[in-house]
Motif scaffolding. Structure first.
Motif, mmCIF file in Angstrom:
data_model
loop_
_atom_site.group_PDB
_atom_site.id
_atom_site.type_symbol
_atom_site.label_atom_id
_atom_site.label_comp_id
_atom_site.label_asym_id
_atom_site.label_seq_id
_atom_site.Cartn_x
_atom_site.Cartn_y
_atom_site.Cartn_z
ATOM 1 N N ARG A 88 44.220 40.440 25.532
ATOM 2 C CA ARG A 88 43.490 41.604 26.039
ATOM 3 C C ARG A 88 43.006 41.336 27.465
ATOM 4 O O ARG A 88 43.107 42.197 28.338
ATOM 5 C CB ARG A 88 42.315 41.929 25.120
ATOM 6 N N ASN A 89 42.505 40.127 27.714
ATOM 7 C CA ASN A 89 42.061 39.760 29.060
ATOM 8 C C ASN A 89 43.225 39.743 30.047
ATOM 9 O O ASN A 89 43.098 40.208 31.182
ATOM 10 C CB ASN A 89 41.368 38.397 29.062
ATOM 11 N N LYS A 90 44.374 39.217 29.621
ATOM 12 C CA LYS A 90 45.547 39.182 30.491
ATOM 13 C C LYS A 90 46.007 40.603 30.822
ATOM 14 O O LYS A 90 46.366 40.894 31.965
ATOM 15 C CB LYS A 90 46.694 38.410 29.834
ATOM 16 N N ALA A 91 45.999 41.486 29.833
ATOM 17 C CA ALA A 91 46.415 42.872 30.061
ATOM 18 C C ALA A 91 45.471 43.552 31.043
ATOM 19 O O ALA A 91 45.914 44.298 31.926
ATOM 20 C CB ALA A 91 46.458 43.636 28.741
ATOM 21 N N SER A 92 44.192 43.293 30.904
ATOM 22 C CA SER A 92 43.206 43.876 31.805
ATOM 23 C C SER A 92 43.404 43.373 33.228
ATOM 24 O O SER A 92 43.396 44.160 34.190
ATOM 25 C CB SER A 92 41.795 43.533 31.319
ATOM 26 N N LYS A 93 43.610 42.077 33.390
ATOM 27 C CA LYS A 93 43.814 41.503 34.729
ATOM 28 C C LYS A 93 45.110 42.014 35.344
ATOM 29 O O LYS A 93 45.169 42.292 36.540
ATOM 30 C CB LYS A 93 43.838 39.982 34.648
ATOM 31 N N THR A 94 46.156 42.165 34.536
ATOM 32 C CA THR A 94 47.425 42.682 35.035
ATOM 33 C C THR A 94 47.264 44.117 35.510
ATOM 34 O O THR A 94 47.774 44.499 36.569
ATOM 35 C CB THR A 94 48.507 42.604 33.936
ATOM 36 N N SER A 95 46.539 44.912 34.754
ATOM 37 C CA SER A 95 46.301 46.301 35.126
ATOM 38 C C SER A 95 45.510 46.384 36.425
ATOM 39 O O SER A 95 45.847 47.172 37.323
ATOM 40 C CB SER A 95 45.548 47.013 34.002
ATOM 41 N N GLU A 96 44.480 45.574 36.554
ATOM 42 C CA GLU A 96 43.672 45.553 37.774
ATOM 43 C C GLU A 96 44.511 45.119 38.979
ATOM 44 O O GLU A 96 44.410 45.711 40.065
ATOM 45 C CB GLU A 96 42.476 44.613 37.609
ATOM 46 N N ALA A 97 45.353 44.103 38.787
ATOM 47 C CA ALA A 97 46.186 43.614 39.883
ATOM 48 C C ALA A 97 47.204 44.670 40.314
ATOM 49 O O ALA A 97 47.449 44.846 41.511
ATOM 50 C CB ALA A 97 46.900 42.331 39.473
ATOM 51 N N SER A 98 47.774 45.387 39.355
ATOM 52 C CA SER A 98 48.748 46.415 39.723
ATOM 53 C C SER A 98 48.076 47.579 40.442
ATOM 54 O O SER A 98 48.650 48.158 41.365
ATOM 55 C CB SER A 98 49.530 46.899 38.500
ATOM 56 N N GLU A 99 46.855 47.931 40.040
ATOM 57 C CA GLU A 99 46.117 48.985 40.735
ATOM 58 C C GLU A 99 45.822 48.572 42.177
ATOM 59 O O GLU A 99 45.976 49.376 43.103
ATOM 60 C CB GLU A 99 44.810 49.303 40.000
ATOM 61 N N LYS A 100 45.421 47.318 42.373
ATOM 62 C CA LYS A 100 45.143 46.832 43.718
ATOM 63 C C LYS A 100 46.419 46.843 44.565
ATOM 64 O O LYS A 100 46.399 47.199 45.741
ATOM 65 C CB LYS A 100 44.569 45.410 43.676
#
Length: 107
Positions: A88-100
């Motif tokens: 769940r943490n990895k998915a959240s970080k991946t989503s944040e990185a793609s948004e950035k």
């Protein structure tokens, strides 16, 4: 399985015991998908009731879950929750990185 291992049964005998119990329609044995003695685990086939709509009339999807023979119920639950939390943490970080990255590409 743990009691069979405690009785020093060899792996072939344990596999045969599981198959006999499956033929006898033992509900626990029917859940066993595979014995992974090299890693001290059992792979169980369990229904995914978390993502199942009971009103649909469609049976739940079956998922494979590895359970450690070295751990008890609490230990296995802790291990699975840790894996869930990590993914769940990895998915959240991946989503944040793609948004950035999208915002950076737009500007």
């Amino acid at each position: 399985i743990n009691s069979a291992l405690a009785q020093s049964l060899d792996w072939d005998d344990i596999n045969e015991l599981v198959e006999v119990e499956k033929a006898n329609m033992n509900p626990i044995a029917l859940l066993i998908n595979r014995l992974k003695f090299e890693s001290d685990e059992i792979e169980l086939s369990l229904p995914d009731t978390n993502n199942w709509d009971q009103t649909s009339g469609v049976p739940p999807k079956i998922i494979a879950v590895s359970v450690s023979l070295k751990e008890g119920a609490y230990g296995n639950a802790r291990i699975m929750y840790d894996k869930y939390r990590s993914s769940r943490n990895k998915a959240s970080k991946t989503s944040e990185a793609s948004e950035k990255a999208l915002k950076a590409a737009e500007s």
